[in-house]
Enzyme design. Structure first.
Site, mmCIF file in Angstrom:
data_model
loop_
_atom_site.group_PDB
_atom_site.id
_atom_site.type_symbol
_atom_site.label_atom_id
_atom_site.label_comp_id
_atom_site.label_asym_id
_atom_site.label_seq_id
_atom_site.Cartn_x
_atom_site.Cartn_y
_atom_site.Cartn_z
ATOM 1 N N ARG A 1 -6.766 41.050 -114.377
ATOM 2 C CA ARG A 1 -5.932 41.569 -113.291
ATOM 3 C C ARG A 1 -4.540 41.997 -113.776
ATOM 4 O O ARG A 1 -3.992 42.995 -113.313
ATOM 5 C CB ARG A 1 -5.813 40.541 -112.156
ATOM 6 N N HIS B 1 -19.540 53.789 -101.263
ATOM 7 C CA HIS B 1 -19.540 52.625 -100.372
ATOM 8 C C HIS B 1 -20.907 52.539 -99.687
ATOM 9 O O HIS B 1 -21.427 53.560 -99.227
ATOM 10 C CB HIS B 1 -18.427 52.771 -99.331
ATOM 11 N N LYS C 1 -0.661 44.710 -113.103
ATOM 12 C CA LYS C 1 0.691 44.213 -113.372
ATOM 13 C C LYS C 1 1.314 44.826 -114.629
ATOM 14 O O LYS C 1 2.481 44.645 -114.898
ATOM 15 C CB LYS C 1 0.675 42.684 -113.523
ATOM 16 N N ASN D 1 -15.095 56.813 -104.948
ATOM 17 C CA ASN D 1 -15.816 55.546 -104.782
ATOM 18 C C ASN D 1 -17.089 55.806 -103.992
ATOM 19 O O ASN D 1 -17.153 56.737 -103.192
ATOM 20 C CB ASN D 1 -14.927 54.549 -104.019
ATOM 21 N N GLY E 1 -24.292 47.272 -112.519
ATOM 22 C CA GLY E 1 -24.145 48.566 -113.166
ATOM 23 C C GLY E 1 -25.302 49.527 -112.984
ATOM 24 O O GLY E 1 -25.443 50.469 -113.769
ATOM 25 N N SER E 2 -26.122 49.350 -111.950
ATOM 26 C CA SER E 2 -27.249 50.275 -111.759
ATOM 27 C C SER E 2 -26.749 51.689 -111.454
ATOM 28 O O SER E 2 -27.307 52.668 -111.949
ATOM 29 C CB SER E 2 -28.203 49.781 -110.668
ATOM 30 N N ASN E 3 -25.694 51.818 -110.650
ATOM 31 C CA ASN E 3 -25.131 53.147 -110.386
ATOM 32 C C ASN E 3 -24.498 53.735 -111.647
ATOM 33 O O ASN E 3 -24.628 54.930 -111.904
ATOM 34 C CB ASN E 3 -24.093 53.086 -109.258
#
EC number: 2.1.2.2
Length: 188
Positions: free
Chosen positions: A58, A104, A63, A102, A12-14
């Site tokens: 998940r 990357h 789902k 996002n 969680g640094s970002n």
């Protein structure tokens, strides 16, 4: 006031960097962090920073509509993936078109796709003797790391650099650029 929800899977640094960046902002704030990992360090960071944080499994994510319903309640203007490792379900992307981004740790399209995250990316960069790498901030679509590119920043890879050295350079780029790019997107 623009509302940001962060998805994270790890330390969680970002996420912390974004939370702190927007802490005193008049324009935006991080209102919530969601994680697929109930043991992620990002939960500890959120607790210290007094930010709402929830973990999910998940089934709740892909789902059922449990996570989608959390998002509907939070009403985010932007959803930011910051080290989030699961593929985003199409039904959530459809509910938030062009609102999911996002970061990357490589210069996409190189070193993207399933399994290409964290040290896997940095090891591949070093093994392939790349002379530069960097970060890519992009919109999220139904395929891993294939959404439209918003921003890239580069750094040099020396022949003497280890994967750990590359990781450190990437981390510095993330800390410097990610909050500013998020802010720019929110202001558009």
């Amino acid at each position: 006031m623009k509302r940001v929800v962060i998805f994270a899977s790890g330390s969680g640094s970002n996420a912390e960097n974004l939370i702190k960046f927007f802490h005193n902002s008049d324009n935006a704030s991080v209102i919530q962090v969601l994680t697929n990992n109930p043991h992620a360090k990002v939960l500890d960071r959120c607790k210290k920073l007094n930010i709402s944080a929830l973990s999910f499994n998940r089934i709740a994510f892909s789902k059922s509509e449990d996570v989608l319903n959390i998002l509907k309640t939070s009403q985010p203007d932007l959803i930011v993936l910051a080290g989030f490792l699961w593929k985003f379900p199409e039904f959530i992307l459809k509910a938030y078109p062009n609102k999911v981004i996002n970061i990357h740790p490589a210069l996409l399209p190189k070193y993207g796709g399933k399994g290409m995250y964290g040290m896997n990316v940095h090891n591949a960069v070093v093994e392939n003797k790349e002379t530069e790498t960097g970060i890519t901030i992009h919109y999220v679509n139904e395929n891993y790391d294939e959404g439209a590119i918003i921003f890239q920043a580069k750094c040099t890879v020396l022949s003497s650099d280890s994967a750990e050295d590359v990781a450190e350079k990437i981390h510095l780029l993330e800390m410097e650029h990610f909050p500013k790019v998020v802010e720019k997107i929110l202001n558009q």
